[in-house]
Design a protein around this motif. Structure first.
Motif, short mmCIF file in Angstrom:
data_model
loop_
_atom_site.label_atom_id
_atom_site.label_comp_id
_atom_site.label_asym_id
_atom_site.label_seq_id
_atom_site.Cartn_x
_atom_site.Cartn_y
_atom_site.Cartn_z
N ASP A 5 0.83 -1.20 0.00
CA ASP A 5 0.00 0.00 0.00
C ASP A 5 0.87 1.25 0.00
N SER A 169 -6.59 -7.57 -1.95
CA SER A 169 -5.98 -6.37 -1.39
C SER A 169 -4.60 -6.19 -2.00
N LYS A 199 -10.94 -1.23 -13.12
CA LYS A 199 -10.81 -0.06 -12.27
C LYS A 199 -12.16 0.58 -11.97
N ALA A 200 -13.15 0.33 -12.82
CA ALA A 200 -14.49 0.85 -12.56
C ALA A 200 -15.14 0.14 -11.37
N GLN A 201 -14.59 -1.01 -10.98
CA GLN A 201 -15.18 -1.78 -9.89
C GLN A 201 -14.30 -1.88 -8.64
N THR A 202 -13.12 -1.23 -8.66
CA THR A 202 -12.25 -1.30 -7.49
C THR A 202 -11.39 -0.05 -7.42
N ASP A 203 -11.00 0.31 -6.21
CA ASP A 203 -10.05 1.40 -6.00
C ASP A 203 -8.62 0.89 -5.94
N LEU A 204 -8.42 -0.41 -6.03
CA LEU A 204 -7.08 -0.96 -5.97
C LEU A 204 -6.30 -0.67 -7.25
N PRO A 205 -4.98 -0.54 -7.17
CA PRO A 205 -4.19 -0.45 -8.40
C PRO A 205 -4.36 -1.71 -9.23
N ASP A 226 -1.61 0.69 -13.73
CA ASP A 226 -0.89 1.20 -12.57
C ASP A 226 0.46 0.54 -12.37
#
Length: 261
Positions: A5, A169, A199-205, A226
């Motif tokens: 992170d 995660s 990316k439209a479904q998660t904030d993760l890289p 990313d």
């Protein structure tokens, strides 16, 4: 916040370069020398392969690397020892252990998680554990403070994607091609809409691997994701007997390409 992170949070808009090497290939000491040199070569996250006899997603280059490591006496415990030795000089670069569930199951999940944390492992990619088996390792790993990183593929449709993202995660690893590692080249044009969909479904890289073999290709992929992940091209150089210095020079060219995107 894990080291993974923190790394993504501190990239300041740059894409991450993630390098995969097989632990213990071609032997423990040479592998440790290469791994120790990765951060100075520009690697943001290290993927450390766990040698296994019966892989399901690895192409010939990584299969041969696993065989070399196993023949040199590499085990799960020795892989964790390699990580531990790396941590003696580097307390910040994330290490993701990538492999298969059988060696972890044989050790026992609680024992493994404690040993992995103590060795300085930050995340896991276990390719043969689907979301339906999250209770086996994913959830215990997350509870122990380890990121559990999931693979999404071109065949992961919108119905399946939420399950893949559940409990994931660190980052999402998008496999840019169907098939095994090292089999084809990744196309940024083909990958871009898939990265956007995830990316439209998660904030993760979202980082992209499989089929990236050159600095130019790494740069192209990094321009739409990313991060870029390179494994087979690096492992092939090790398998060809190239010196650690030459391997690390090649890694630096890939990292420079990624960071220039």
């Amino acid at each position: 916040m894990t080291r993974i992170d923190d790394t993504f949070a501190n990239l300041n808009g740059k894409a991450a370069f993630i390098a995969y090497v097989m632990a213990g290939d071609p032997d423990f000491d040479t592998s440790l020398e290469i791994v120790k040199g990765l951060p100075a070569a520009g690697v943001d996250v290290i993927e450390l392969g766990l040698p296994f006899t019966d892989p399901m997603a690895d192409g010939p280059a990584i299969q041969r690397a696993a065989n070399r490591a196993l023949e040199a006496g590499m085990t799960l415990n020795r892989t964790l020892e390699l990580a531990r030795r790396f941590r003696e000089q580097d307390s910040t670069t994330p290490i993701v252990l990538m492999g298969y569930y059988n060696p972890i199951y044989s050790m026992g999940v609680p024992v493994f998680l404690e040993a992995a944390k103590e060795a300085g492992i930050d995340g896991l990619i276990v390719v043969d554990l689907p979301p339906e088996e999250d209770d086996e390792l994913c959830i215990p790993a997350n509870e122990a403070g380890l990121n559990f990183i999931r693979l999404a593929t071109p065949t992961t449709d919108d119905k399946r994607l939420p399950a893949v993202l559940s409990n994931t995660s660190g980052f999402v690893y998008y496999v840019s091609i169907t098939g095994i590692t090292g089999a084809a080249e990744a196309s940024a044009e083909a990958v871009a809409p898939e990265v956007a969909r995830i990316k439209a479904q998660t904030d993760l890289p979202v980082c992209v691997g499989f089929g990236i073999k050159t600095p130019e290709r790494a740069k192209a992929i990094a321009s739409i994701a990313d991060g870029s992940v390179v494994g087979s091209a690096i492992v092939s150089m090790i398998g060809a007997g190239e010196s650690p210095a030459d391997v690390l020079a090649f890694v630096k060219s890939l990292a420079d390409g990624t960071h220039a995107a």
